[in-house]
Design a protein around this motif. Structure first.
Motif, PDB file in Angstrom:
ATOM      1  N   MET A  55      19.872   4.924  25.129  1.00 46.83           N
ATOM      2  CA  MET A  55      19.136   6.228  24.797  1.00 46.83           C
ATOM      3  C   MET A  55      20.018   7.345  24.772  1.00 46.83           C
ATOM      4  O   MET A  55      20.011   8.117  23.980  1.00 46.83           O
ATOM      5  CB  MET A  55      17.865   6.136  25.440  1.00 46.83           C
ATOM      6  N   GLN A  56      20.938   7.514  25.816  1.00 50.73           N
ATOM      7  CA  GLN A  56      21.968   8.306  26.038  1.00 50.73           C
ATOM      8  C   GLN A  56      22.702   8.641  24.590  1.00 50.73           C
ATOM      9  O   GLN A  56      23.190   9.695  24.336  1.00 50.73           O
ATOM     10  CB  GLN A  56      22.615   8.431  27.279  1.00 50.73           C
ATOM     11  N   LEU A  57      23.357   7.500  24.407  1.00 52.57           N
ATOM     12  CA  LEU A  57      24.330   7.298  23.191  1.00 52.57           C
ATOM     13  C   LEU A  57      23.332   7.698  21.925  1.00 52.57           C
ATOM     14  O   LEU A  57      23.883   8.232  20.927  1.00 52.57           O
ATOM     15  CB  LEU A  57      24.931   5.959  22.765  1.00 52.57           C
ATOM     16  N   VAL A  58      22.025   7.279  21.760  1.00 57.56           N
ATOM     17  CA  VAL A  58      21.308   7.586  20.677  1.00 57.56           C
ATOM     18  C   VAL A  58      21.080   9.114  20.438  1.00 57.56           C
ATOM     19  O   VAL A  58      21.113   9.644  19.464  1.00 57.56           O
ATOM     20  CB  VAL A  58      19.871   6.851  20.508  1.00 57.56           C
ATOM     21  N   TYR A  59      20.748   9.633  21.698  1.00 58.56           N
ATOM     22  CA  TYR A  59      20.699  11.363  21.871  1.00 58.56           C
ATOM     23  C   TYR A  59      22.096  11.840  21.199  1.00 58.56           C
ATOM     24  O   TYR A  59      22.009  12.729  20.467  1.00 58.56           O
ATOM     25  CB  TYR A  59      20.412  11.612  23.176  1.00 58.56           C
ATOM     26  N   GLU A  60      23.107  11.373  21.746  1.00 63.31           N
ATOM     27  CA  GLU A  60      24.376  12.097  21.332  1.00 63.31           C
ATOM     28  C   GLU A  60      24.542  11.507  19.833  1.00 63.31           C
ATOM     29  O   GLU A  60      25.024  12.825  19.154  1.00 63.31           O
ATOM     30  CB  GLU A  60      25.578  11.452  22.068  1.00 63.31           C
ATOM     31  N   LEU A  61      24.364  10.702  19.353  1.00 63.47           N
ATOM     32  CA  LEU A  61      24.375  10.514  17.603  1.00 63.47           C
ATOM     33  C   LEU A  61      23.447  11.068  17.100  1.00 63.47           C
ATOM     34  O   LEU A  61      23.950  11.770  16.031  1.00 63.47           O
ATOM     35  CB  LEU A  61      24.110   8.983  17.577  1.00 63.47           C
ATOM     36  N   GLN A  62      22.259  11.353  17.427  1.00 64.17           N
ATOM     37  CA  GLN A  62      21.295  12.162  16.620  1.00 64.17           C
ATOM     38  C   GLN A  62      21.626  13.909  16.753  1.00 64.17           C
ATOM     39  O   GLN A  62      21.461  14.469  15.695  1.00 64.17           O
ATOM     40  CB  GLN A  62      19.986  11.944  17.259  1.00 64.17           C
ATOM     41  N   LEU A  63      22.227  14.116  17.814  1.00 66.51           N
ATOM     42  CA  LEU A  63      22.597  15.521  18.113  1.00 66.51           C
ATOM     43  C   LEU A  63      23.884  15.940  17.016  1.00 66.51           C
ATOM     44  O   LEU A  63      23.736  16.803  16.718  1.00 66.51           O
ATOM     45  CB  LEU A  63      23.103  15.664  19.642  1.00 66.51           C
ATOM     46  N   ASN A  64      24.493  14.999  16.878  1.00 70.20           N
ATOM     47  CA  ASN A  64      25.458  15.014  15.826  1.00 70.20           C
ATOM     48  C   ASN A  64      25.643  14.505  14.484  1.00 70.20           C
ATOM     49  O   ASN A  64      26.538  14.632  13.933  1.00 70.20           O
ATOM     50  CB  ASN A  64      27.053  14.600  16.499  1.00 70.20           C
ATOM     51  N   GLY A  65      24.379  14.079  14.194  1.00 72.03           N
ATOM     52  CA  GLY A  65      24.121  13.563  12.776  1.00 72.03           C
ATOM     53  C   GLY A  65      24.747  12.235  12.358  1.00 72.03           C
ATOM     54  O   GLY A  65      24.988  12.187  11.438  1.00 72.03           O
ATOM     55  N   LEU A  66      24.976  11.566  13.610  1.00 73.65           N
ATOM     56  CA  LEU A  66      25.761  10.159  13.167  1.00 73.65           C
ATOM     57  C   LEU A  66      24.872   8.962  13.213  1.00 73.65           C
ATOM     58  O   LEU A  66      25.506   7.979  13.293  1.00 73.65           O
ATOM     59  CB  LEU A  66      26.763  10.019  14.355  1.00 73.65           C
ATOM     60  N   GLU A  67      23.671   9.166  13.042  1.00 76.26           N
ATOM     61  CA  GLU A  67      22.647   7.957  13.300  1.00 76.26           C
ATOM     62  C   GLU A  67      23.103   6.800  12.249  1.00 76.26           C
ATOM     63  O   GLU A  67      22.875   5.560  12.515  1.00 76.26           O
ATOM     64  CB  GLU A  67      21.242   8.247  12.866  1.00 76.26           C
ATOM     65  N   ASP A  68      23.600   7.324  10.975  1.00 73.81           N
ATOM     66  CA  ASP A  68      23.784   6.429   9.904  1.00 73.81           C
ATOM     67  C   ASP A  68      24.912   5.391  10.330  1.00 73.81           C
ATOM     68  O   ASP A  68      24.775   4.132   9.874  1.00 73.81           O
ATOM     69  CB  ASP A  68      24.059   7.075   8.435  1.00 73.81           C
ATOM     70  N   ILE A  69      25.614   5.609  11.235  1.00 75.22           N
ATOM     71  CA  ILE A  69      27.073   4.782  11.808  1.00 75.22           C
ATOM     72  C   ILE A  69      26.158   3.543  12.333  1.00 75.22           C
ATOM     73  O   ILE A  69      26.495   2.276  11.945  1.00 75.22           O
ATOM     74  CB  ILE A  69      27.926   5.480  12.568  1.00 75.22           C
ATOM     75  N   VAL A  70      25.182   3.890  13.140  1.00 72.53           N
ATOM     76  CA  VAL A  70      24.485   2.664  13.621  1.00 72.53           C
ATOM     77  C   VAL A  70      23.564   2.009  12.760  1.00 72.53           C
ATOM     78  O   VAL A  70      23.596   0.848  12.912  1.00 72.53           O
ATOM     79  CB  VAL A  70      23.716   3.117  15.194  1.00 72.53           C
ATOM     80  N   ARG A  71      23.190   2.571  11.887  1.00 69.34           N
ATOM     81  CA  ARG A  71      22.175   1.826  10.946  1.00 69.34           C
ATOM     82  C   ARG A  71      23.111   0.954   9.986  1.00 69.34           C
ATOM     83  O   ARG A  71      22.727  -0.202   9.544  1.00 69.34           O
ATOM     84  CB  ARG A  71      21.414   2.910  10.041  1.00 69.34           C
ATOM     85  N   GLU A  72      24.231   1.303   9.666  1.00 68.70           N
ATOM     86  CA  GLU A  72      25.313   0.298   8.946  1.00 68.70           C
ATOM     87  C   GLU A  72      25.655  -0.813   9.703  1.00 68.70           C
ATOM     88  O   GLU A  72      25.654  -1.792   9.051  1.00 68.70           O
ATOM     89  CB  GLU A  72      26.349   1.333   8.470  1.00 68.70           C
ATOM     90  N   ILE A  73      25.929  -0.458  10.995  1.00 73.20           N
ATOM     91  CA  ILE A  73      26.089  -1.619  11.834  1.00 73.20           C
ATOM     92  C   ILE A  73      25.074  -2.550  11.736  1.00 73.20           C
ATOM     93  O   ILE A  73      25.073  -3.962  11.711  1.00 73.20           O
ATOM     94  CB  ILE A  73      26.528  -1.108  13.237  1.00 73.20           C
ATOM     95  N   ARG A  74      23.860  -2.169  11.936  1.00 70.23           N
ATOM     96  CA  ARG A  74      22.578  -2.947  12.188  1.00 70.23           C
ATOM     97  C   ARG A  74      22.317  -3.887  10.871  1.00 70.23           C
ATOM     98  O   ARG A  74      21.949  -4.892  10.978  1.00 70.23           O
ATOM     99  CB  ARG A  74      21.330  -1.935  12.346  1.00 70.23           C
ATOM    100  N   LYS A  75      22.663  -3.277   9.602  1.00 70.62           N
ATOM    101  CA  LYS A  75      22.746  -4.119   8.446  1.00 70.62           C
ATOM    102  C   LYS A  75      23.764  -5.410   8.361  1.00 70.62           C
ATOM    103  O   LYS A  75      23.391  -6.321   7.846  1.00 70.62           O
ATOM    104  CB  LYS A  75      23.225  -3.152   7.226  1.00 70.62           C
ATOM    105  N   LYS A  76      24.994  -5.138   8.950  1.00 75.91           N
ATOM    106  CA  LYS A  76      25.779  -6.123   9.261  1.00 75.91           C
ATOM    107  C   LYS A  76      25.727  -7.346  10.091  1.00 75.91           C
ATOM    108  O   LYS A  76      25.949  -8.368  10.278  1.00 75.91           O
ATOM    109  CB  LYS A  76      27.276  -5.451   9.410  1.00 75.91           C
ATOM    110  N   PHE A  77      24.834  -7.094  11.014  1.00 71.50           N
ATOM    111  CA  PHE A  77      24.525  -7.879  12.271  1.00 71.50           C
ATOM    112  C   PHE A  77      23.011  -8.046  12.224  1.00 71.50           C
ATOM    113  O   PHE A  77      22.212  -8.578  12.677  1.00 71.50           O
ATOM    114  CB  PHE A  77      25.033  -7.395  13.482  1.00 71.50           C
TER     115      PHE A  77
END
Length: 73
Positions: free
Chosen positions: A51-73
């Motif tokens: 959740m801390q990582l999600v906070y940092e990703l959302q704070l910096n607008g980088l959520e799509d990186i994790v969403r792309e990873i989810r598509k591959k796995f």
């Protein structure tokens, strides 16, 4: 490096295990909910770290990186 990669994969696949947003992917949790946890204190253990990582990703607008990873796995 391998552990960081696996941690990102785990975050991409992790769903909230309890509460109002139970069953939602962590990365898709509303920003206000993550900020509330940031102020209240994240849970201990792996979930809290994710959740801390999600906070940092959302704070910096980088959520799509994790969403792309989810598509591959």
């Amino acid at each position: 490096m391998i552990n960081d990669r696996q941690f990102l994969i785990d975050v991409a696949k992790m769903k909230m295990p309890f509460g109002k947003y139970k069953g939602s992917f962590l990365i898709d949790l509303p920003e206000h909910y993550i900020v509330w946890y940031k102020n209240k204190g994240f849970p201990t253990g792996k979930l809290g770290k994710q959740m801390q990582l999600v906070y940092e990703l959302q704070l910096n607008g980088l959520e799509d990186i994790v969403r792309e990873i989810r598509k591959k796995f």
